[in-house]
Write an enzyme that holds these catalytic residues in place. Structure first.
Site: not given
Lengths: 357, 357
Positions: A334, A303, A220, A151
C-alpha cells in the site's frame, strides 16, 4: 454487522515498518513496539514514548537547543499519531491522542528547520488548519500542497516535506474533512476538492508562494482527493496520487480495521450504512476526465487496500492524459511504503520537475 | 593464535540495527540483510544493493534530478561501506568494497545538499582526504571536524553532518591513519593527532571557516583520537568523544571480530603481536591532562568494546576539567547506537553550543 467488529486484533495489524520508519519513527521505538505482546499495550507504549520526547524537547528548548527542541517535540507528536492509529474502537482515547498530536506539533512548529507557520483558513462554518513551510533562498517558491489519507494527517508529512524543501519547493500540509483536526467538525464527504480550493484561495496570494506553480500530492485516500482536486481546480499545475483508487467497489476486500476506519471517519456506526455512504461518495470517473495536468500515480501490486482492479480503473480514466505517469511497482505494498527510500524521492522529483517547467 | 581466527561467523555479529539505521541504511535494506541465512551472502547482498542505488542515482542525474542523484549515489556508497564492514578475512574483497565506497561518495559529493567539497591535504609523504560541507547562510561558520573509528569512515557521517548543518556548523570529515582511504598508505599509529593538526592547518585559513571556532568529534576509536587531538592542539575549542577509551587493557574482552579488526588496521597478521602493538600505542593518560577545552563523553554501560572500566579511567583522567560533561547511559550499547535518536542530537547541540560561546 457493526463497525465495532472490525477493530484490529494484533500488533501486526497496525505495525507498518516501511511507513513508520520512512515517516520518522526512530528504529529503537519501532523495535520496542514490535516486541509488544498485546495490542492493548500499543497506545500506552506510544503515550509513554511521546511523553519522554516531550520532556526531552522541553529541556532542550530551555537549554537553548532549539533545533533538538523542535525535533523532539515533533517526535512526541508523531508518537501520539501512531499511538492513536486505527484506535477507532476506543474513540475517547483515540481523540485524546489526536489532540495531543496536534498540540505537540503546534509547539514544535516554530522551532522546526524550516519553521512551520500555522495557517487557519476560515471556510463556511468551519476552519481548515494547515502549515506552510518554505525552502531556503528567496521566494516566491513553487509549492506542493500535501494531503493525508484515512489515517495520515498534516503532522506526519514532516519527512516528506524535507524532500520537497531540498528540491526548492514550499509545502502546505492541511487536514481536510474526516482528517485529523477537521474530523471533529466535518466528516469524510464527497466534496473534499472544495476545501482544497479554499486552501488555494488562502495560499495563492502569499508573497512567498508562486501562485502559478502550485501542485498537489495526496497519500492513500488522499490520492483520490488530490486527483479530484486537480481535476476540478485548474490552479493546480501538477498532481501526485501516492496510492489511490477510483471507487469503493473493492471495499469488502479491504482489511477489517481499514473498513472500520472508513466507516468511523464518515461518522457512521453501522458497517452497511457506512459502506453505502462510501460507495455513493467516491466515484472518480465523474471528474477524472478533467484531470489534464501532469499527473503521477504510484501503485503497489500487493496493495491490500487499493487492489490492482482500482489501478486498472485509474489507467482507463487517465487514458486521455498524455502527461500521466503511472508507476505500478510489482513488489510494492500500500502506497509502496515498503519501497519508501525509492518512491518517495521520485514523487518529490516529479513535483519539482513539473512545477519548474 | 592468528587474527584469522577472529572472523565474524554470523550475520548477527555484523548487524547493528541502531547504528545502521541512524547512519542512513534504509529499513527495507536492513530487513533484507537481517533475513540472510548465511554470512557469506552479506557482502554480495550489499554489493547488489549498492549497484541498484548506483543505477538509480545515475538515472536521476541524467533526468536532471540532482538531489535524488546525489542521495542515491550516497546510498550506494553506504551500502558498499556496510558490505565490507568487518570483512577482514577476505582482504581483497574488503578493499574492493572500500574503493567502491570512496568512488561512489566522490561521485555523490557535488550533488549533496549541502555539496561536499573534497579536500586533499598533502602531509609528509601521504595525503589526507576529507570533505568540507557548509551550512546555509553567510560564513565564516564554526566547524566540527569529524573522525570515524575502527570501522567508520568519512562517508558514514552524512546524517550526523546534517545535524551539524542544521545547527549552523560546517563539517569537515576525514580519514586518518588506519581508516578508509588512508589505511592503504598509513596504518593505525600512535600520533593520529599530528594528522588532525595537518587538517587544522588546511581548513583554518579557509574563508568559510571561523578558525577560532573549530571543534572535534570522534566516534568509537575516533573518540580516543578526538581527545588526544584536542589535548595536544589548542586550536580545537570543543571536543566530543562519542564512545571512547583510555587504553587497551580490556582488549581481550572485546568481541573477536573487533579484535581482528584492530589487528588488521594496525598492519599485523599475528594476534599477539597486534595486541602488544595496540597496548603500546594507546595510552590516553599521557595526554588527557592537557584536555582543557569543553569536552563531552558519551558512554554506554553495555558497551562490549569499551567497558565501564574504560569509562572509569576517563573519568579519572578528566577530573581536572571543570567543563567536562560525562554522559554514561545505563541502557546504552557501544556508542549508544541503540539510543541514536536521543544521543546524536545531544552531541550536535553540545558542539553548536560550545562553539557559539
Amino acid at each position: 454487522m457493526s463497525a465495532d467488529d472490525l477493530v484490529p486484533q494484533k500488533v501486526e495489524a497496525i505495525l507498518n515498518p516501511g511507513r513508520m520508519l520512512s515517516d520518522g519513527i526512530p528504529y529503537p521505538d519501532f523495535a520496542a513496539a514490535r516486541a509488544l505482546d498485546d495490542l492493548a499495550e500499543w497506545l500506552p507504549f506510544w503515550a509513554e514514548t511521546a511523553e519522554r520526547y516531550e520532556a526531552l524537547g522541553m529541556a532542550a528548548l530551555e537549554a537553548g537547543n532549539r533545533v533538538s527542541g523542535g525535533e523532539w517535540l515533533w517526535h512526541s507528536s508523531l508518537s501520539w499519531h501512531y499511538g492513536q492509529l486505527m484506535w477507532f474502537h476506543e474513540p475517547e482515547r483515540r481523540e485524546h491522542g489526536q489532540h495531543k498530536k496536534v498540540e505537540l506539533y503546534k509547539r514544535a512548529a516554530p522551532h522546526l528547520v524550516a519553521p512551520a507557520e500555522r495557517v487557519e483558513i476560515q471556510f463556511e462554518s468551519t476552519m481548515i488548519p494547515g502549515y506552510l513551510r518554505l525552502p531556503d533562498g528567496p521566494g516566491p517558491h513553487p509549492c506542493a500542497v500535501l494531503i493525508g489519507g484515512l489515517e495520515s494527517t498534516k503532522e506526519e508529512s514532516y519527512h516528506f516535506e524535507a524532500l520537497c524543501h531540498r528540491r526548492g519547493l514550499a509545502t502546505f500540509a492541511f487536514d481536510g474533512p474526516g482528517q485529523g483536526e477537521m474530523y471533529f467538525d466535518v466528516k469524510l464527504c464527497a466534496d473534499f476538492h472544495r476545501y482544497t480550493s479554499a486552501v488555494l484561495d488562502a495560499i495563492s496570494p502569499r508573497p512567498e508562494v508562486d501562485s502559478d506553480r502550485i501542485g498537489i500530492l495526496g497519500r492513500s485516500l488522499g490520492g483520490y482527493y488530490a486527483m479530484q482536486s486537480a481535476a476540478l481546480d485548474k490552479r493546480l499545475k501538477s498532481c501526485v496520487a501516492w496510492g489511490g483508487f477510483s471507487d469503493m467497489s473493492d471495499f469488502d476486500g479491504m482489511p477489517p480495521h481499514t473498513r472500520g476506519g472508513f466507516v468511523y471517519v464518515s461518522g457512521y456506526e453501522d458497517l452497511d450504512e457506512g459502506r453505502s455512504y462510501l460507495q455513493e461518495t467516491f466515484d472518480l470517473s465523474q471528474s477524472i476526465g478533467d484531470l489534464t495536468c501532469p499527473t503521477m500515480l504510484i501503485q503497489g501490486v500487493h496493495d491490500p487496500i487499493f487492489p490492482p482492479h482500482q489501478t486498472e480503473l485509474l489507467q482507463v480514466g487517465l487514458a486521455h492524459n498524455d502527461m500521466a505517469e503511472i508507476v505500478v511497482e510489482p513488489d510494492g505494498d500500500h502506497c509502496c511504503h515498503n519501497m519508501g527510500p525509492v518512491v518517495r524521492p521520485r514523487m518529490a522529483d516529479y513535483l519539482a520537475r513539473t512545477l519548474r517547467e
